[in-house]
Design a protein around this motif. Sequence first.
Motif, PDB file in Angstrom:
ATOM      1  N   ALA A   1       0.821  -1.194   0.000  1.00  5.57           N
ATOM      2  CA  ALA A   1       0.000   0.000   0.000  1.00  5.57           C
ATOM      3  C   ALA A   1       0.859   1.249   0.000  1.00  5.57           C
ATOM      4  O   ALA A   1       1.870   1.327   0.674  1.00  5.57           O
ATOM      5  N   ALA A   2       0.435   2.245  -0.770  1.00  6.32           N
ATOM      6  CA  ALA A   2       1.105   3.539  -0.772  1.00  6.32           C
ATOM      7  C   ALA A   2       0.078   4.581  -1.155  1.00  6.32           C
ATOM      8  O   ALA A   2      -0.853   4.296  -1.892  1.00  6.32           O
ATOM      9  N   PRO A   3       0.216   5.781  -0.667  1.00  3.50           N
ATOM     10  CA  PRO A   3      -0.776   6.806  -0.982  1.00  3.50           C
ATOM     11  C   PRO A   3      -0.765   7.163  -2.450  1.00  3.50           C
ATOM     12  O   PRO A   3       0.283   7.276  -3.066  1.00  3.50           O
ATOM     13  N   VAL A   4      -1.942   7.321  -3.013  1.00  6.16           N
ATOM     14  CA  VAL A   4      -2.059   7.802  -4.381  1.00  6.16           C
ATOM     15  C   VAL A   4      -1.928   9.313  -4.352  1.00  6.16           C
ATOM     16  O   VAL A   4      -2.618   9.986  -3.593  1.00  6.16           O
ATOM     17  N   VAL A   5      -1.011   9.856  -5.156  1.00  6.99           N
ATOM     18  CA  VAL A   5      -0.749  11.284  -5.115  1.00  6.99           C
ATOM     19  C   VAL A   5      -1.182  11.936  -6.409  1.00  6.99           C
ATOM     20  O   VAL A   5      -1.516  11.263  -7.375  1.00  6.99           O
ATOM     21  N   ALA A   6      -1.180  13.222  -6.415  1.00  7.14           N
ATOM     22  CA  ALA A   6      -1.329  14.066  -7.596  1.00  7.14           C
ATOM     23  C   ALA A   6      -2.736  14.592  -7.813  1.00  7.14           C
ATOM     24  O   ALA A   6      -2.897  15.568  -8.517  1.00  7.14           O
ATOM     25  N   ARG A   7      -3.781  13.958  -7.240  1.00  8.24           N
ATOM     26  CA  ARG A   7      -5.132  14.418  -7.541  1.00  8.24           C
ATOM     27  C   ARG A   7      -5.325  15.869  -7.095  1.00  8.24           C
ATOM     28  O   ARG A   7      -5.655  16.750  -7.870  1.00  8.24           O
ATOM     29  N   ALA A   8      -5.088  16.145  -5.830  1.00  6.21           N
ATOM     30  CA  ALA A   8      -5.329  17.486  -5.312  1.00  6.21           C
ATOM     31  C   ALA A   8      -4.155  18.421  -5.552  1.00  6.21           C
ATOM     32  O   ALA A   8      -4.320  19.623  -5.675  1.00  6.21           O
ATOM     33  N   ALA A   9      -2.969  17.835  -5.600  1.00  7.77           N
ATOM     34  CA  ALA A   9      -1.770  18.670  -5.660  1.00  7.77           C
ATOM     35  C   ALA A   9      -1.582  19.343  -7.006  1.00  7.77           C
ATOM     36  O   ALA A   9      -0.854  20.309  -7.114  1.00  7.77           O
TER      37      ALA A   9
ATOM     38  N   GLU B   1       2.777  26.476 -14.834  1.00  4.69           N
ATOM     39  CA  GLU B   1       2.211  26.159 -13.523  1.00  4.69           C
ATOM     40  C   GLU B   1       0.978  25.273 -13.615  1.00  4.69           C
ATOM     41  O   GLU B   1       0.629  24.574 -12.654  1.00  4.69           O
ATOM     42  N   ARG B   2       0.294  25.294 -14.738  1.00  5.25           N
ATOM     43  CA  ARG B   2      -0.871  24.415 -14.895  1.00  5.25           C
ATOM     44  C   ARG B   2      -0.465  22.945 -14.952  1.00  5.25           C
ATOM     45  O   ARG B   2      -1.220  22.065 -14.543  1.00  5.25           O
ATOM     46  N   LEU B   3       0.720  22.690 -15.470  1.00  6.32           N
ATOM     47  CA  LEU B   3       1.128  21.320 -15.767  1.00  6.32           C
ATOM     48  C   LEU B   3       2.175  20.771 -14.819  1.00  6.32           C
ATOM     49  O   LEU B   3       2.246  19.552 -14.621  1.00  6.32           O
ATOM     50  N   ALA B   4       3.005  21.644 -14.257  1.00  4.87           N
ATOM     51  CA  ALA B   4       4.110  21.169 -13.420  1.00  4.87           C
ATOM     52  C   ALA B   4       3.574  20.609 -12.108  1.00  4.87           C
ATOM     53  O   ALA B   4       2.792  21.252 -11.413  1.00  4.87           O
TER      54      ALA B   4
ATOM     55  N   ILE C   1       8.257  12.877 -24.727  1.00  7.78           N
ATOM     56  CA  ILE C   1       6.988  13.155 -25.410  1.00  7.78           C
ATOM     57  C   ILE C   1       7.278  13.479 -26.868  1.00  7.78           C
ATOM     58  O   ILE C   1       8.008  14.441 -27.163  1.00  7.78           O
ATOM     59  N   PRO C   2       6.755  12.707 -27.808  1.00  6.75           N
ATOM     60  CA  PRO C   2       6.936  13.058 -29.216  1.00  6.75           C
ATOM     61  C   PRO C   2       6.347  14.431 -29.535  1.00  6.75           C
ATOM     62  O   PRO C   2       5.291  14.809 -28.998  1.00  6.75           O
ATOM     63  N   ARG C   3       7.007  15.156 -30.396  1.00  7.22           N
ATOM     64  CA  ARG C   3       6.502  16.482 -30.774  1.00  7.22           C
ATOM     65  C   ARG C   3       5.158  16.386 -31.473  1.00  7.22           C
ATOM     66  O   ARG C   3       4.375  17.336 -31.457  1.00  7.22           O
ATOM     67  N   ASN C   4       4.868  15.248 -32.091  1.00 10.18           N
ATOM     68  CA  ASN C   4       3.609  15.131 -32.825  1.00 10.18           C
ATOM     69  C   ASN C   4       2.506  14.467 -32.009  1.00 10.18           C
ATOM     70  O   ASN C   4       1.489  14.043 -32.558  1.00 10.18           O
ATOM     71  N   SER C   5       2.686  14.354 -30.697  1.00  8.78           N
ATOM     72  CA  SER C   5       1.619  13.819 -29.848  1.00  8.78           C
ATOM     73  C   SER C   5       0.451  14.794 -29.810  1.00  8.78           C
ATOM     74  O   SER C   5       0.633  16.012 -29.681  1.00  8.78           O
ATOM     75  N   GLY C   6      -0.756  14.261 -29.868  1.00 11.60           N
ATOM     76  CA  GLY C   6      -1.946  15.092 -29.741  1.00 11.60           C
ATOM     77  C   GLY C   6      -2.402  15.259 -28.307  1.00 11.60           C
ATOM     78  O   GLY C   6      -3.388  15.960 -28.045  1.00 11.60           O
ATOM     79  N   ARG C   7      -1.686  14.610 -27.371  1.00 13.74           N
ATOM     80  CA  ARG C   7      -2.084  14.664 -25.957  1.00 13.74           C
ATOM     81  C   ARG C   7      -0.852  14.988 -25.106  1.00 13.74           C
ATOM     82  O   ARG C   7      -0.547  14.298 -24.135  1.00 13.74           O
ATOM     83  N   ARG C   8      -0.179  16.059 -25.472  1.00  7.61           N
ATOM     84  CA  ARG C   8       1.082  16.423 -24.830  1.00  7.61           C
ATOM     85  C   ARG C   8       0.923  16.640 -23.332  1.00  7.61           C
ATOM     86  O   ARG C   8       1.744  16.181 -22.537  1.00  7.61           O
ATOM     87  N   ASP C   9      -0.116  17.366 -22.921  1.00  5.09           N
ATOM     88  CA  ASP C   9      -0.258  17.708 -21.510  1.00  5.09           C
ATOM     89  C   ASP C   9      -0.508  16.464 -20.667  1.00  5.09           C
ATOM     90  O   ASP C   9       0.067  16.309 -19.583  1.00  5.09           O
ATOM     91  N   ALA C  10      -1.338  15.569 -21.149  1.00  2.49           N
ATOM     92  CA  ALA C  10      -1.592  14.324 -20.415  1.00  2.49           C
ATOM     93  C   ALA C  10      -0.344  13.460 -20.370  1.00  2.49           C
ATOM     94  O   ALA C  10      -0.067  12.795 -19.367  1.00  2.49           O
ATOM     95  N   ALA C  11       0.423  13.481 -21.441  1.00  8.65           N
ATOM     96  CA  ALA C  11       1.679  12.725 -21.462  1.00  8.65           C
ATOM     97  C   ALA C  11       2.656  13.275 -20.435  1.00  8.65           C
ATOM     98  O   ALA C  11       3.351  12.520 -19.746  1.00  8.65           O
ATOM     99  N   PHE C  12       2.716  14.598 -20.310  1.00  8.11           N
ATOM    100  CA  PHE C  12       3.614  15.206 -19.331  1.00  8.11           C
ATOM    101  C   PHE C  12       3.170  14.877 -17.907  1.00  8.11           C
ATOM    102  O   PHE C  12       4.009  14.619 -17.034  1.00  8.11           O
ATOM    103  N   ALA C  13       1.865  14.869 -17.669  1.00 12.25           N
ATOM    104  CA  ALA C  13       1.365  14.468 -16.354  1.00 12.25           C
ATOM    105  C   ALA C  13       1.793  13.030 -16.038  1.00 12.25           C
ATOM    106  O   ALA C  13       2.224  12.721 -14.912  1.00 12.25           O
ATOM    107  N   PHE C  14       1.705  12.169 -17.021  1.00 14.66           N
ATOM    108  CA  PHE C  14       2.086  10.762 -16.828  1.00 14.66           C
ATOM    109  C   PHE C  14       3.565  10.641 -16.470  1.00 14.66           C
ATOM    110  O   PHE C  14       3.936   9.933 -15.518  1.00 14.66           O
ATOM    111  N   ILE C  15       4.424  11.309 -17.207  1.00 10.32           N
ATOM    112  CA  ILE C  15       5.862  11.207 -16.960  1.00 10.32           C
ATOM    113  C   ILE C  15       6.201  11.705 -15.561  1.00 10.32           C
ATOM    114  O   ILE C  15       6.975  11.078 -14.824  1.00 10.32           O
TER     115      ILE C  15
END
Length: 447
Positions: free
Chosen positions: A21-29, A123-126, A331-345
Amino acid sequence: MGISRRTALKASLGSAVAAFAAPVVARAADSGWAALKGQTIVVNWPAHPHYEAAKKLLPDFTAATGIKVELDEMQYLRMKDAQVLQMSKPQGDYDVVVYVIMWKTEYVQRQFLTELEPLFADERLAMKDYDRAGIIKAYYEGLGLVGGPRGYLPGPGAKLYGIPYGAECSVLAYRKDIFARHDLTPPRTYDEMLAAARVIKDKEGGMGGLAQRAQAGHQVTAGWLNHLSPYGGQVIDDRFAPQVAAAPALRATEVYKTFIDTGPAGGAAFDFGQCMNAFLQGQAAMYCDTISIFGPARDPARSKVTDTVGYLVHPKAVRHSGELGGFGMAIPRNSGRRDAAFAFIQWMTAAAQDVRVTAQGGQPTRWATLDHPDVKKIYPVDVYRQCLEISNPDWRPIINEWTEISEKVLGLRLSEIATGKAQIGPAMETAASEIKAVLTRAGYYKT
């Protein structure tokens, strides 16, 4: 390519559950990620022990962010062709690619990757409290930066294009019971490692000394490079002149061939998986390659030697110098979901997840992970720190032409040496000439 965004994690994740078990992070932060909920990203990554552990974290990422993940998982040497195909399109199917360190410079030169610094400045993505400074510096620079000295080292002009994930350095694993049986010194030098390999081959029926990579192409070059840097050798010098037929490289090649001759049966054709498996199944008494051995060596489903393995820093020849390599996420430059990809990384490489993946047999990216009690229970932390201290980010040149040199020049000539089809001196002279021809064609020598 057979990927459907509607199939999501069905095939690749199954019922994977976190091992503890470990806390799931990132939702509120990270409030800016709320707009990303419901998106699906496609991630191309390798079939590799680190990523087997990482796969268990993906359901928690989706639970925390609402972003779904589909995996296109494949053998790591097959990834490049698939990635280049997708990244050459106006818009490709991949949103995150995991590259091998030796591809990073070429990918940036071909304008395939997204620079990450502007995203970290948004700041929206970091991700709050992400702590880039906590990433092991050698990994952050070696796997993430492109454009500095020689085109791939940290320094003026270097920019961030990836985050290390599954990064690695080299380590020596050895069979403590076999060494004790023959009163052998656990090897801290190449002379001791060579002596042990000869004794084990002679006295342990059916067992070889050192398991190493030797399959023609990339694998044989990777196996040879493990010894080149400790002997003070280079593939090319600062003026791009080939050095593979110079005295240090010839000595490293002699040592490499000795390890082949005293190694396990069939070793002259081993790829990375076969090299590791030979050690885990008791066919070799030593393994000197990446730290990815740590997890499998503890796993009774994969290893017959779980209770008998010791670890030492990569032995010294004329100097202490070990591998630094592995994988980075971009993140490939031609990704259509750059922001979600950055969140994942960010989420996958954040401190909490680094502890979790390491405790399940993965490879740590952060210094603080090595101090975590769950990691200290299972990880040879002190040896690992020593291995990082001697790791060499320039143990092979990560230039655009490296794939051709590694696979088609050195990968052929070294294979001829490993299998006894060619003598060391003439074969390496030929390799030097062929490397110079490649670099001449590419315009490295100004007249």
